[in-house]
Write a protein that holds these residues in place. Sequence first.
Motif, short mmCIF file in Angstrom:
data_model
loop_
_atom_site.label_atom_id
_atom_site.label_comp_id
_atom_site.label_asym_id
_atom_site.label_seq_id
_atom_site.Cartn_x
_atom_site.Cartn_y
_atom_site.Cartn_z
N LEU A 154 0.83 -1.38 -0.07
CA LEU A 154 -0.16 0.06 0.02
C LEU A 154 0.79 1.49 0.04
O LEU A 154 2.08 1.16 0.41
N GLU A 196 -3.12 5.26 -0.56
CA GLU A 196 -4.27 4.30 -0.54
C GLU A 196 -4.73 4.01 0.84
O GLU A 196 -5.91 3.71 1.19
N ARG A 218 -7.05 6.70 2.15
CA ARG A 218 -8.29 6.65 1.65
C ARG A 218 -9.11 5.42 1.92
O ARG A 218 -10.27 5.65 2.14
#
Length: 93
Positions: A32, A36, A39
Amino acid sequence: MSASIIEDKIVSTRVTADISERAKDNLAKQGLTVSEFIRLSLVKAANNEVRLVSFLDSSEALKAKEEAEASQVKTVGSLDDFDVWIDIIEQKK
């Protein structure tokens, strides 16, 4: 047929460079990016899927609180001793 436009919102936060780099490195191990992860975290928060952890409600913290309220505490050092201990920890980083 009407087209709807989805507008993105930019969210920013401040952390130290050290925190940012360590987070980046640890998240990369899981495949990741920081963006990301944030989010995904925000999606979970928006869907009420976040369980906040309160360390003050742990069994250890509650026991310590009970002991303090019953004056069952013991002094193990001074504030100067604490400052020295913190300095030692900081030097090990």
